[in-house]
Design an enzyme around this catalytic site. Sequence first.
Site, PDB file in Angstrom:
ATOM      1  NE  ARG A   1       0.434  -1.625   5.336  1.00  0.00           N
ATOM      2  CZ  ARG A   1       0.874  -0.676   5.690  1.00  0.00           C
ATOM      3  NH1 ARG A   1      -0.529  -0.328   5.666  1.00  0.00           N
ATOM      4  NH2 ARG A   1       1.697  -0.225   4.538  1.00  0.00           N
TER       5      ARG A   1
ATOM      6  CG  HIS B   1      -4.037  11.001   1.473  1.00  0.00           C
ATOM      7  ND1 HIS B   1      -4.836   8.513   2.440  1.00  0.00           N
ATOM      8  CD2 HIS B   1      -3.007  10.570   1.965  1.00  0.00           C
ATOM      9  CE1 HIS B   1      -3.876   8.308   2.565  1.00  0.00           C
ATOM     10  NE2 HIS B   1      -2.356  10.309   2.112  1.00  0.00           N
TER      11      HIS B   1
ATOM     12  CG  HIS C   1      -0.467   7.447  -0.497  1.00  0.00           C
ATOM     13  ND1 HIS C   1       0.418   8.878  -0.936  1.00  0.00           N
ATOM     14  CD2 HIS C   1      -0.763   7.699   0.399  1.00  0.00           C
ATOM     15  CE1 HIS C   1      -0.594   9.923  -0.326  1.00  0.00           C
ATOM     16  NE2 HIS C   1       0.173   9.352   1.556  1.00  0.00           N
TER      17      HIS C   1
ATOM     18  CG  ASP D   1       0.913  12.160   2.942  1.00  0.00           C
ATOM     19  OD1 ASP D   1       0.227  11.969   2.855  1.00  0.00           O
ATOM     20  OD2 ASP D   1       1.833  11.194   2.132  1.00  0.00           O
TER      21      ASP D   1
HETATM   22  O1  LIG Z   1      -0.664   3.396   6.211  1.00  0.00           O
HETATM   23  C1  LIG Z   1       0.247   3.530   5.059  1.00  0.00           C
HETATM   24  O2  LIG Z   1       0.856   2.903   4.444  1.00  0.00           O
HETATM   25  C2  LIG Z   1      -0.164   5.228   4.730  1.00  0.00           C
HETATM   26  C3  LIG Z   1      -0.421   6.354   5.617  1.00  0.00           C
HETATM   27  C4  LIG Z   1      -0.878   7.502   4.942  1.00  0.00           C
HETATM   28  O3  LIG Z   1      -0.968   8.075   3.498  1.00  0.00           O
HETATM   29  C5  LIG Z   1      -0.858   8.014   5.558  1.00  0.00           C
HETATM   30  O4  LIG Z   1      -1.136   8.377   7.526  1.00  0.00           O
HETATM   31  O5  LIG Z   1      -0.784   9.451   5.775  1.00  0.00           O
HETATM   32 FE   LIG Z   2      -0.474   9.756   3.107  1.00  0.00          FE
END
Ligand SMILES: O=C(O)CCC(=O)C(=O)O
Ligand SMILES: [Fe+2]
Length: 363
Positions: A306, A233, A296, A235
Amino acid sequence: MITTALSEAFGQYTLKPHQIVPLDFHSVDTLPETHVWPPPPGPELVNTAAGDGQLVFPVPVIDFSVPEDSSGKLMVEACETWGVFQLVNHGIPLEILAAVEAQTKRLFALPASRKLEALRSPNGVNGYGQARFASLFDKNMWNEGFTVMGSPADHARKLWPDDYQGFCDVIEDYQKRMRELAARLLGLILRSANTPAQEIRRISSPSATMTTLQLNSYPPCPDPTRAMGMAPHTDTSFLTLLYQGGVKGLQIFSDRGGGGGGGGWGMVDPVDGGITVNVGDLLHVVSNARFHTARHRVVLREARQRVSVGLFFVPTADCVLSPLACGGGGGEGEVCRYRAVSVKEYIGLKYKGFETVLSAITK
Ligand SMILES: O=C(O)CCC(=O)C(=O)O
Ligand SMILES: [Fe+2]
């Protein structure tokens, strides 16, 4: 009031309970069919093996303690190429990052029944649940989240009826510091890209911007290479400031990766105490596509849990954005790539066409 406006924007898209409730990850020892993702095609196969041997992208690590003239220039370059950089010496004390990480782990370690007390409502933003965009995919992701817009108190009280203040103090302090940092970074990036001062003020002033904080947990997974931590996605932000908590998993897609042309996925390995900063769609739009909105995803490559904490720095829902370079904001003569769009409309378009939203506003 601002919170309400953005909640309204999301509230247009009411979710079903099964699109909100995460799996009780502690209760399964094999990967359920609902969580098996098809292997990604073509260049996305860059990272198949668990463990090491994965492609790591050399995204810039920028030291924020050097004079802003030079760090600003490096940020602009990073935004133009990768859409991502990591920031060190950013002024957020490491103890504060550690405290947020500890509170995040404390939250997700609660029993599922307790976390469900703080479940996000079907058309709400705040609270516990799957990533909001999970509803757009057939398969479920291997993550659970907790979203904070404004004060976390209402939902935190449901998690720890007698003991929620410590969580709120840490989260509110973090939110405030990260907001200040995000505003400073956005101002510096736009200034270093020669954006006129009045345009910078107009789009990034405190009354025109807000933040959403997203706590994420990716529990240990019984079959990590067949699961998806977070689906690909971009952001919907100006900038996202992400604390990765020291466990790798974040990948970006880049034309520069994948060897055989056509691009590929590569890791952004977290540097110690660093904050990963990525360009979101809305900075891409106001920069007239000069800055790259970083696509990403999160893959599961380590046996341990994680956690990550994302701060989305966004314009308020009623803001109308258009490329600054051709809307009277300097850079005369530049072809305007996008039409004007309000944040609220943009969110709506993204729910309708997750992958095609930018073409929906292309002139
Ligand atoms: O957890 C991550 O490294 C990315 C999280 C992410 O892309 C988001 O919350 O939009
Ligand atoms: Fe994100």
